[in-house]
Enzyme design. Structure first.
Site, PDB file in Angstrom:
ATOM      1  N   GLU A  90      33.636  38.454  27.213  1.00  0.00           N
ATOM      2  CA  GLU A  90      35.077  38.674  27.148  1.00  0.00           C
ATOM      3  C   GLU A  90      35.601  38.148  25.812  1.00  0.00           C
ATOM      4  OE1 GLU A  90      38.670  37.450  30.089  1.00  0.00           O
ATOM      5  OE2 GLU A  90      36.922  38.267  31.099  1.00  0.00           O
TER       6      GLU A  90
ATOM      7  N   ARG B  38      39.381  44.661  32.671  1.00  0.00           N
ATOM      8  CA  ARG B  38      39.365  43.996  31.359  1.00  0.00           C
ATOM      9  C   ARG B  38      39.189  44.962  30.186  1.00  0.00           C
ATOM     10  NH1 ARG B  38      41.466  41.632  34.265  1.00  0.00           N
ATOM     11  NH2 ARG B  38      41.082  39.614  35.206  1.00  0.00           N
TER      12      ARG B  38
ATOM     13  N   SER C 225      37.565  32.593  29.611  1.00  0.00           N
ATOM     14  CA  SER C 225      36.380  33.156  30.268  1.00  0.00           C
ATOM     15  C   SER C 225      35.446  33.740  29.219  1.00  0.00           C
ATOM     16  CB  SER C 225      36.779  34.262  31.246  1.00  0.00           C
ATOM     17  OG  SER C 225      37.533  33.734  32.306  1.00  0.00           O
TER      18      SER C 225
END
Length: 287
Positions: free
Chosen positions: A280, A161, A210
């Site tokens: 996130e 990520r 998320s």
């Protein structure tokens, strides 16, 4: 300038449907408009956004000039056996383009919201696939030195990520690899992945996707949220979804409630498991 708006309501550009006003909101149609504006306004601070799928704008708005790339950044072509894709193209649009052209390995993009530019910067992924598997080259404009730059895949460090692409970069175009397959198999895979997603993740709610990154491949953020009891906590009308507790559901009109829930959860998980959850979701604006 038609594509420069002042005192602009940001809530329309966040999936949470929240946020105050931006002092300036700029939607350049092409590279010339983008570069000319930034070169003339070097004193301004900028924040570049995509579709707003993982953004929380604060209630007090944003002093930075928000840049959202316009129509000429939404083109997809095939050239020299590569996909040339504007960074404002949505991930599911690229997935459909790949299906139409019988190109494999883009099926997972049908399950991820947001634009290609944002996907590259955070190495977005799902179901064991990530952007690093398909990217060949990234082109962007550096807001600091006012130059266009290109990065080959091997010049970018992709990790879970995130990438090491500079914060000053506004991605304008991405070059992707091509491998051909059959339309039926691609269609079947998209259907399989979409069904899997629908069974596991909430839809039709105001959410930012998320909330937290998984701290480790073996440790899931949702399990830590659940085991710390934060899945049952509410701040105002912000709470975690019953279907998947790494998704925050907004039923109110305050960004602050969501931010409080995020930081409360980080504190509780740290206290109980000595693990620091990393959001996130990007939180933007004035405190």
């Amino acid at each position: 300038m038609n594509n420069l708006k002042t005192n602009y309501n940001l809530s329309k550009n966040s999936w949470f449907g929240l946020g105050g006003k931006a002092d300036k909101f700029f939607t350049p149609d092409d590279e010339n408009e983008l570069t000319n504006y930034i070169k003339k306004n070097t004193n301004e601070k900028y924040y570049s956004i995509g579709s707003g799928s993982n953004i929380l704008f604060r209630d007090k708005g944003c002093k930075k000039t928000i840049i959202k790339l316009g129509k000429n950044f939404r083109k997809i072509n095939i050239k020299n056996n590569k996909i040339i894709c504007g960074s404002a193209v949505l991930k599911n649009q690229l997935s459909k383009f790949a299906l139409d052209n019988e190109i494999i390995n883009y099926e997972f993009l049908s399950c991820i919201p947001g634009t290609i530019g944002g996907g590259v910067i955070m190495n977005a992924g799902c179901f064991q696939n990530e952007f690093k598997d398909i990217v060949e080259e990234v082109k962007g404009f550096n807001k600091k030195n006012l130059k266009f730059v290109r990065y080959k895949k091997n010049e970018i460090k992709f990790s879970y990520r995130k990438t090491d692409l500079p914060d000053d970069l506004i991605i304008t175009e991405v070059v992707f690899q091509i491998n051909y397959g059959t339309k039926e198999k691609i269609k079947d895979k998209i259907k399989f992945l979409k069904n899997k997603k629908e069974a596991a993740q909430p839809s039709k709610i105001k959410t930012g996707g998320s909330t937290f990154k998984n701290p480790d491949p073996k440790i899931k953020a949702w399990e830590l949220i659940q085991k710390s009891g934060c899945d049952r906590i509410k701040f105002g009308k912000a709470k975690f979804s019953k279907m998947h507790c790494n998704f925050i559901e907004n039923q109110g009109n305050s960004s602050l409630d969501i931010e409080k829930l995020i930081y409360f959860t980080i504190d509780e998980v740290k206290k109980k498991f000595n693990i620091v959850l990393e959001p996130e979701i990007k939180i933007i604006g004035e405190k």
